[in-house]
Design a protein around this motif. Sequence first.
Motif, PDB file in Angstrom:
ATOM      1  N   ALA A 193       0.881  -1.253   0.187  1.00  0.00           N
ATOM      2  CA  ALA A 193      -0.375   0.304  -0.103  1.00  0.00           C
ATOM      3  C   ALA A 193       0.876   1.924  -0.287  1.00  0.00           C
ATOM      4  O   ALA A 193       0.807   2.213  -1.202  1.00  0.00           O
ATOM      5  CB  ALA A 193      -1.068   0.006   1.083  1.00  0.00           C
ATOM      6  N   ALA A 194       2.095   1.812   0.907  1.00  0.00           N
ATOM      7  CA  ALA A 194       2.709   2.303   0.806  1.00  0.00           C
ATOM      8  C   ALA A 194       3.472   2.797  -0.236  1.00  0.00           C
ATOM      9  O   ALA A 194       3.751   4.048  -0.665  1.00  0.00           O
ATOM     10  CB  ALA A 194       3.559   2.316   2.035  1.00  0.00           C
ATOM     11  N   PHE A 195       3.795   1.579  -0.835  1.00  0.00           N
ATOM     12  CA  PHE A 195       4.574   1.743  -2.305  1.00  0.00           C
ATOM     13  C   PHE A 195       3.784   2.685  -3.795  1.00  0.00           C
ATOM     14  O   PHE A 195       4.042   3.154  -4.111  1.00  0.00           O
ATOM     15  CB  PHE A 195       4.789   0.407  -2.802  1.00  0.00           C
ATOM     16  N   GLU A 196       2.431   1.765  -3.615  1.00  0.00           N
ATOM     17  CA  GLU A 196       1.191   2.039  -4.508  1.00  0.00           C
ATOM     18  C   GLU A 196       1.150   3.873  -3.891  1.00  0.00           C
ATOM     19  O   GLU A 196       0.601   4.789  -4.716  1.00  0.00           O
ATOM     20  CB  GLU A 196       0.853   0.983  -4.657  1.00  0.00           C
ATOM     21  N   GLU A 197       0.848   4.118  -3.399  1.00  0.00           N
ATOM     22  CA  GLU A 197       0.656   4.956  -2.549  1.00  0.00           C
ATOM     23  C   GLU A 197       1.649   6.397  -3.240  1.00  0.00           C
ATOM     24  O   GLU A 197       1.258   7.488  -3.375  1.00  0.00           O
ATOM     25  CB  GLU A 197       0.548   5.450  -0.795  1.00  0.00           C
ATOM     26  N   SER A 198       2.837   6.145  -2.952  1.00  0.00           N
ATOM     27  CA  SER A 198       3.853   7.081  -3.204  1.00  0.00           C
ATOM     28  C   SER A 198       4.311   6.854  -4.260  1.00  0.00           C
ATOM     29  O   SER A 198       4.711   8.152  -5.222  1.00  0.00           O
ATOM     30  CB  SER A 198       5.654   6.354  -1.948  1.00  0.00           C
ATOM     31  N   THR A 199       3.899   5.983  -5.299  1.00  0.00           N
ATOM     32  CA  THR A 199       3.870   6.307  -7.712  1.00  0.00           C
ATOM     33  C   THR A 199       2.528   6.720  -7.859  1.00  0.00           C
ATOM     34  O   THR A 199       2.667   6.272  -8.664  1.00  0.00           O
ATOM     35  CB  THR A 199       5.022   4.597  -7.374  1.00  0.00           C
ATOM     36  N   GLY A 200       1.684   6.568  -6.899  1.00  0.00           N
ATOM     37  CA  GLY A 200       0.466   7.059  -7.276  1.00  0.00           C
ATOM     38  C   GLY A 200       0.201   5.707  -8.148  1.00  0.00           C
ATOM     39  O   GLY A 200      -0.968   5.958  -9.210  1.00  0.00           O
ATOM     40  N   ALA A 201      -0.420   4.837  -7.491  1.00  0.00           N
ATOM     41  CA  ALA A 201      -0.677   2.983  -8.256  1.00  0.00           C
ATOM     42  C   ALA A 201       0.178   3.249  -9.597  1.00  0.00           C
ATOM     43  O   ALA A 201      -0.389   2.448  -9.960  1.00  0.00           O
ATOM     44  CB  ALA A 201      -1.469   3.144  -7.541  1.00  0.00           C
ATOM     45  N   THR A 202       1.226   4.273 -10.218  1.00  0.00           N
ATOM     46  CA  THR A 202       1.978   3.744 -11.355  1.00  0.00           C
ATOM     47  C   THR A 202       1.742   2.486 -11.387  1.00  0.00           C
ATOM     48  O   THR A 202       2.049   1.826 -13.082  1.00  0.00           O
ATOM     49  CB  THR A 202       2.639   5.279 -11.589  1.00  0.00           C
ATOM     50  N   TRP A 203       2.485   1.750 -10.670  1.00  0.00           N
ATOM     51  CA  TRP A 203       3.628   0.647 -10.894  1.00  0.00           C
ATOM     52  C   TRP A 203       2.762  -0.425  -9.538  1.00  0.00           C
ATOM     53  O   TRP A 203       3.493  -0.259  -8.646  1.00  0.00           O
ATOM     54  CB  TRP A 203       4.668   0.229 -10.160  1.00  0.00           C
ATOM     55  N   PRO A 204       1.980  -0.777 -10.201  1.00  0.00           N
ATOM     56  CA  PRO A 204       1.360  -1.616  -9.203  1.00  0.00           C
ATOM     57  C   PRO A 204       1.905  -2.787  -8.752  1.00  0.00           C
ATOM     58  O   PRO A 204       3.032  -3.968  -9.287  1.00  0.00           O
ATOM     59  CB  PRO A 204      -0.260  -2.506  -9.209  1.00  0.00           C
ATOM     60  N   LEU A 205       2.226  -3.499  -7.254  1.00  0.00           N
ATOM     61  CA  LEU A 205       3.161  -4.596  -6.733  1.00  0.00           C
ATOM     62  C   LEU A 205       2.192  -5.843  -6.522  1.00  0.00           C
ATOM     63  O   LEU A 205       0.755  -5.055  -5.565  1.00  0.00           O
ATOM     64  CB  LEU A 205       3.608  -4.242  -5.301  1.00  0.00           C
ATOM     65  N   ASN A 206       2.317  -6.661  -6.890  1.00  0.00           N
ATOM     66  CA  ASN A 206       1.529  -8.204  -6.674  1.00  0.00           C
ATOM     67  C   ASN A 206       2.130  -8.271  -4.989  1.00  0.00           C
ATOM     68  O   ASN A 206       3.445  -8.503  -4.600  1.00  0.00           O
ATOM     69  CB  ASN A 206       2.351 -10.014  -7.867  1.00  0.00           C
ATOM     70  N   ILE A 207       1.185  -8.892  -3.991  1.00  0.00           N
ATOM     71  CA  ILE A 207       1.542  -9.000  -2.920  1.00  0.00           C
ATOM     72  C   ILE A 207       2.601 -10.427  -3.160  1.00  0.00           C
ATOM     73  O   ILE A 207       3.357 -10.651  -1.802  1.00  0.00           O
ATOM     74  CB  ILE A 207       0.092  -9.516  -1.725  1.00  0.00           C
ATOM     75  N   GLY A 208       2.563 -11.021  -3.727  1.00  0.00           N
ATOM     76  CA  GLY A 208       3.793 -12.014  -4.019  1.00  0.00           C
ATOM     77  C   GLY A 208       5.046 -11.745  -3.975  1.00  0.00           C
ATOM     78  O   GLY A 208       6.422 -12.203  -3.385  1.00  0.00           O
ATOM     79  N   GLN A 209       4.927 -10.511  -4.587  1.00  0.00           N
ATOM     80  CA  GLN A 209       6.452  -9.863  -4.980  1.00  0.00           C
ATOM     81  C   GLN A 209       7.224  -9.002  -4.413  1.00  0.00           C
ATOM     82  O   GLN A 209       8.346  -9.832  -3.675  1.00  0.00           O
ATOM     83  CB  GLN A 209       6.177  -8.916  -6.537  1.00  0.00           C
ATOM     84  N   VAL A 210       6.007  -8.494  -3.052  1.00  0.00           N
ATOM     85  CA  VAL A 210       6.483  -7.981  -1.711  1.00  0.00           C
ATOM     86  C   VAL A 210       7.420  -9.548  -0.958  1.00  0.00           C
ATOM     87  O   VAL A 210       8.035  -8.865  -0.292  1.00  0.00           O
ATOM     88  CB  VAL A 210       5.291  -7.604  -1.309  1.00  0.00           C
ATOM     89  N   TYR A 211       6.006 -10.232  -0.821  1.00  0.00           N
ATOM     90  CA  TYR A 211       6.446 -11.304   0.391  1.00  0.00           C
ATOM     91  C   TYR A 211       7.765 -11.742  -0.030  1.00  0.00           C
ATOM     92  O   TYR A 211       8.992 -12.205   0.446  1.00  0.00           O
ATOM     93  CB  TYR A 211       5.958 -11.645   0.327  1.00  0.00           C
ATOM     94  N   THR A 212       7.895 -12.586  -1.769  1.00  0.00           N
ATOM     95  CA  THR A 212       9.101 -12.771  -2.193  1.00  0.00           C
ATOM     96  C   THR A 212      10.301 -11.516  -2.409  1.00  0.00           C
ATOM     97  O   THR A 212      11.684 -12.569  -1.795  1.00  0.00           O
ATOM     98  CB  THR A 212       9.049 -13.425  -3.538  1.00  0.00           C
ATOM     99  N   THR A 213      10.765 -10.862  -2.341  1.00  0.00           N
ATOM    100  CA  THR A 213      11.495  -9.765  -1.927  1.00  0.00           C
ATOM    101  C   THR A 213      11.813 -10.024  -1.118  1.00  0.00           C
ATOM    102  O   THR A 213      13.240  -9.558   0.083  1.00  0.00           O
ATOM    103  CB  THR A 213      10.978  -8.583  -2.724  1.00  0.00           C
TER     104      THR A 213
END
Length: 192
Positions: A23-43
Amino acid sequence: MSIRHGLLALLERGPMYGYQLRAAFEESTGATWPLNIGQVYTTLSRLERDGLVRPLPENEGGQRPYELTDLGRAEITVWFATPISRTDRPRDELAIKLALALTTPGVDVRAVVQTQRTATIQTLQELTRLKSRSDEPGDMSWRLILDAMVFQAEAEVRWLDHCEASLVRYKPPAPGSVATPESADHRTEAHR
């Protein structure tokens, strides 16, 4: 785009769990690059493996927040201080597409250029509309991203204009002739 460094930068604000980071990533980037939650946890798993973050005990809601380690802080400091090289960015699909269009029989390269120009101008118009609606003081990070996207689209239109002008002067090689490594070496030397 480095999700790894994006998450480290967000964790510099304080401990967060995966959904908060997304949520913080998407808020900071204006949701320009949405993140998959799987990407977050893998990272996060990789960052933990590399000693850059550490998990904290689960909170009352059952979420496990992560925090930066000293090594993670050092990594993010270096990332912010290091310029991004053009070679660190992904390949430019449009440039590859046009290069291949020139050498693929039956492809109307000018039509490829015009189709892309139309799409890029439409994108530029939409970005300009979004920019005109984004004037709240808290939207600075979003405005900077929009500016970057506008400048990139404008540059792409200029490059497409250049491609079109170059195509007018272009003399294709005789049928059956193929570029050899020697001719490629000659082109490389000519550009130095």
